[in-house]
Design an enzyme around this catalytic site. Structure first.
Site, PDB file in Angstrom:
ATOM      1  N   CYS A 110       0.811  -1.240   0.000  1.00  0.00           N
ATOM      2  CA  CYS A 110       0.000   0.000   0.000  1.00  0.00           C
ATOM      3  C   CYS A 110       0.833   1.274   0.000  1.00  0.00           C
ATOM      4  CB  CYS A 110      -0.916   0.003   1.206  1.00  0.00           C
ATOM      5  SG  CYS A 110      -1.848  -1.506   1.351  1.00  0.00           S
ATOM      6  N   HIS A 245      -3.294   6.858   3.592  1.00  0.00           N
ATOM      7  CA  HIS A 245      -3.748   5.607   2.989  1.00  0.00           C
ATOM      8  C   HIS A 245      -5.158   5.304   3.496  1.00  0.00           C
ATOM      9  CE1 HIS A 245      -4.091   1.707   1.432  1.00  0.00           C
ATOM     10  NE2 HIS A 245      -3.818   1.059   2.554  1.00  0.00           N
ATOM     11  N   ASN A 275     -10.319   0.211   0.345  1.00  0.00           N
ATOM     12  CA  ASN A 275      -8.857   0.236   0.320  1.00  0.00           C
ATOM     13  C   ASN A 275      -8.374  -0.315  -1.026  1.00  0.00           C
ATOM     14  OD1 ASN A 275      -6.143  -0.319   0.629  1.00  0.00           O
ATOM     15  ND2 ASN A 275      -6.335  -1.337   2.615  1.00  0.00           N
TER      16      ASN A 275
HETATM   17  N1  ACO Z   1     -18.946  -8.529   9.279  1.00  0.00           N
HETATM   18  C1  ACO Z   1     -19.406  -8.885  10.486  1.00  0.00           C
HETATM   19  N2  ACO Z   1     -18.616  -9.314  11.482  1.00  0.00           N
HETATM   20  C2  ACO Z   1     -17.298  -9.391  11.230  1.00  0.00           C
HETATM   21  C3  ACO Z   1     -16.744  -9.042   9.969  1.00  0.00           C
HETATM   22  C4  ACO Z   1     -17.631  -8.606   8.980  1.00  0.00           C
HETATM   23  N3  ACO Z   1     -17.222  -8.230   7.753  1.00  0.00           N
HETATM   24  N4  ACO Z   1     -15.417  -9.220  10.021  1.00  0.00           N
HETATM   25  C5  ACO Z   1     -15.118  -9.650  11.252  1.00  0.00           C
HETATM   26  N5  ACO Z   1     -16.259  -9.761  11.989  1.00  0.00           N
HETATM   27  C6  ACO Z   1     -16.415 -10.200  13.384  1.00  0.00           C
HETATM   28  C7  ACO Z   1     -15.240 -10.981  13.869  1.00  0.00           C
HETATM   29  O1  ACO Z   1     -15.382 -12.337  13.504  1.00  0.00           O
HETATM   30  C8  ACO Z   1     -15.336 -10.762  15.364  1.00  0.00           C
HETATM   31  O2  ACO Z   1     -16.317 -11.649  15.858  1.00  0.00           O
HETATM   32  P1  ACO Z   1     -16.076 -12.443  17.241  1.00  0.00           P
HETATM   33  O3  ACO Z   1     -15.917 -11.349  18.272  1.00  0.00           O
HETATM   34  O4  ACO Z   1     -17.322 -13.241  17.375  1.00  0.00           O
HETATM   35  O5  ACO Z   1     -14.824 -13.222  17.023  1.00  0.00           O
HETATM   36  C9  ACO Z   1     -15.918  -9.358  15.505  1.00  0.00           C
HETATM   37  O6  ACO Z   1     -16.463  -9.044  14.209  1.00  0.00           O
HETATM   38  C10 ACO Z   1     -14.922  -8.303  15.913  1.00  0.00           C
HETATM   39  O7  ACO Z   1     -13.776  -8.435  15.110  1.00  0.00           O
HETATM   40  P2  ACO Z   1     -12.548  -7.504  15.374  1.00  0.00           P
HETATM   41  O8  ACO Z   1     -11.390  -8.075  14.631  1.00  0.00           O
HETATM   42  O9  ACO Z   1     -12.390  -7.218  16.837  1.00  0.00           O
HETATM   43  O10 ACO Z   1     -13.010  -6.135  14.704  1.00  0.00           O
HETATM   44  P3  ACO Z   1     -12.198  -4.811  14.650  1.00  0.00           P
HETATM   45  O11 ACO Z   1     -12.979  -3.761  15.320  1.00  0.00           O
HETATM   46  O12 ACO Z   1     -10.764  -4.982  15.049  1.00  0.00           O
HETATM   47  O13 ACO Z   1     -12.188  -4.494  13.080  1.00  0.00           O
HETATM   48  C11 ACO Z   1     -10.874  -4.697  11.099  1.00  0.00           C
HETATM   49  C12 ACO Z   1     -11.638  -5.454  12.184  1.00  0.00           C
HETATM   50  C13 ACO Z   1     -11.842  -3.790  10.370  1.00  0.00           C
HETATM   51  C14 ACO Z   1     -10.301  -5.724  10.109  1.00  0.00           C
HETATM   52  C15 ACO Z   1      -9.737  -3.869  11.752  1.00  0.00           C
HETATM   53  O14 ACO Z   1      -8.978  -4.679  12.607  1.00  0.00           O
HETATM   54  C16 ACO Z   1      -8.834  -3.267  10.726  1.00  0.00           C
HETATM   55  O15 ACO Z   1      -9.207  -2.409   9.937  1.00  0.00           O
HETATM   56  N6  ACO Z   1      -7.552  -3.676  10.719  1.00  0.00           N
HETATM   57  C17 ACO Z   1      -6.604  -3.178   9.741  1.00  0.00           C
HETATM   58  C18 ACO Z   1      -6.810  -3.840   8.423  1.00  0.00           C
HETATM   59  C19 ACO Z   1      -6.033  -3.151   7.339  1.00  0.00           C
HETATM   60  O16 ACO Z   1      -5.812  -1.969   7.368  1.00  0.00           O
HETATM   61  N7  ACO Z   1      -5.595  -3.895   6.383  1.00  0.00           N
HETATM   62  C20 ACO Z   1      -4.788  -3.292   5.364  1.00  0.00           C
HETATM   63  C21 ACO Z   1      -3.951  -4.346   4.922  1.00  0.00           C
HETATM   64  S1  ACO Z   1      -2.553  -3.759   4.051  1.00  0.00           S
HETATM   65  C22 ACO Z   1      -3.067  -3.567   2.538  1.00  0.00           C
HETATM   66  O17 ACO Z   1      -3.791  -2.620   2.366  1.00  0.00           O
HETATM   67  C23 ACO Z   1      -2.627  -4.507   1.455  1.00  0.00           C
END
Ligand code: ACO
Length: 321
Positions: A110, A245, A275
């Protein structure tokens, strides 16, 4: 002397997929995706080629800059994967715009566009180039595991480009890596046709520890902003526009919180595009440039993090009407 941004362009796939569309086949909801990430919809490739989007965005940027393909000295393409291993996406763009300049792809996930800006700066400062085309194009939809709701809802596809020319503009740049092969991992094809290959194929999909990425991102973006500002002898408050980003609105808010920046200075398009990896900041730049947001002399700060783990920030003076 370094470079200034002389032209910008972008091209997005026609197909728009909303959060409600995803909820048709995934256990998710618009409410979950929007409140956790700020994303409402994204553009997804269907029958268009990534090559074509990349070329279209490059042509728009060249026209905007008033530069002909034959006058380019270097073409860089920030991508994790073009439509073909070879020719590179940069060579495909070169052919389409009538350039014979050196052309190559660069993968810093990214942060690719920021890495490309710093490479362009080095070519220009060393006298090897005057006109550089930087393109970024990502087909994230083709790399995802569409059964993994925690990752596939985050991404979109697109292409963007900028032409940079020798002159006054870039004020500072910082690039870094915190090497880690587990937190974000997207395997390549392992020995597809080799009768000798003994390495097992990993699942061809993005594997991501969302929580760990979140922590890295907030910390790295904050640090890179501080370092880039220090190198440019500016305070974060003196930056006119932040182009972060577009991975998650909560990451953007959390990483900028300590600088107490007026939120209207922080540009986003995550709601409509998700993203798009390296391409995110490029499309963001073009969309706000075309709206007339930037005035000559404005200071723009690009900041990004991504797989690798890579991160960086670049500050430029907007030197264009
Ligand atoms: N819909 C519904 N529920 C979901 C989803 C979804 N799409 N995805 C995950 N959940 C659930 C999980 O299973 C979890 O359930 P559980 O508590 O029963 O296990 C619950 O939601 C909470 O999950 P968390 O991981 O705690 O959610 P969080 O608030 O941390 O958000 C997220 C998750 C959005 C992925 C966040 O961690 C994030 O944005 N991280 C950074 C990701 C990123 O920037 N990636 C870029 C990669 S680099 C590149 O760009 C190539």
């Amino acid at each position: 002397m370094s470079f200034y941004i002389a032209g910008t362009g972008s091209a997005l796939p026609e197909k728009v997929v909303s959060n409600d569309d995803l909820a048709q086949f995934l256990d998710t909801s618009d409410e979950w995706i929007y409140t956790r990430t700020g994303i409402k919809r994204r553009h997804i490739l269907t029958d268009e080629r990534l090559d074509d989007l990349a070329v279209r965005s490059a042509e728009i940027a060249l026209q905007d800059a008033g530069v002909a393909g034959k006058d380019l000295d270097l073409i860089l393409c920030a991508t994790m994967r073009g439509d073909t291993f070879t020719p590179s996406l940069a060579c495909i763009v070169a052919e389409a715009v009538g350039a014979t300049a050196p052309a190559f792809d660069l993968n810093a996930a990214c942060v690719g566009v920021l890495y490309a800006m710093e490479v362009a700066d080095s070519f220009i400062v060393s006298g090897k180039a005057k006109n550089v085309l930087i393109v970024s194009a990502e087909a994230m939809s083709k790399l995802l595991d569409w059964t993994d709701r925690a990752s596939c809802v985050l991404f979109g596809d697109g292409a963007g480009a900028m032409v940079v020319k020798a002159g006054e503009g870039r004020l500072s740049g910082v690039l870094s890596t915190k090497p880690d092969s587990h937190v974000i991992r997207m395997p390549n094809i392992e020995g597809l046709n080799s009768p000798y290959n003994k390495i097992e194929q990993e699942k061809l999909a993005m594997h991501m520890d969302g929580g760990e990425v979140y922590k890295f991102a907030v910390n790295a973006m904050g640090k890179n902003i501080e370092q880039a500002c220090a190198r440019a002898q500016l305070t974060p408050a003196e930056i006119d526009w932040y182009l972060p980003h577009q991975a998650n609105l909560r990451i953007i808010d959390a990483s900028l919180k300590k600088f107490k920046i007026d939120k209207s200075k922080v540009l986003t398009n995550i709601e409509d595009c998700g993203n798009m990896s390296a391409t995110s900041v490029m499309v963001l730049l073009d969309q706000f440039a075309k709206k007339g947001t930037f005035k000559r002399g404005d200071k723009l700060l690009f900041v990004a993090f991504g797989g690798g783990l890579t991160s960086g920030a670049v500050i430029i003076n907007w030197n264009k009407d």
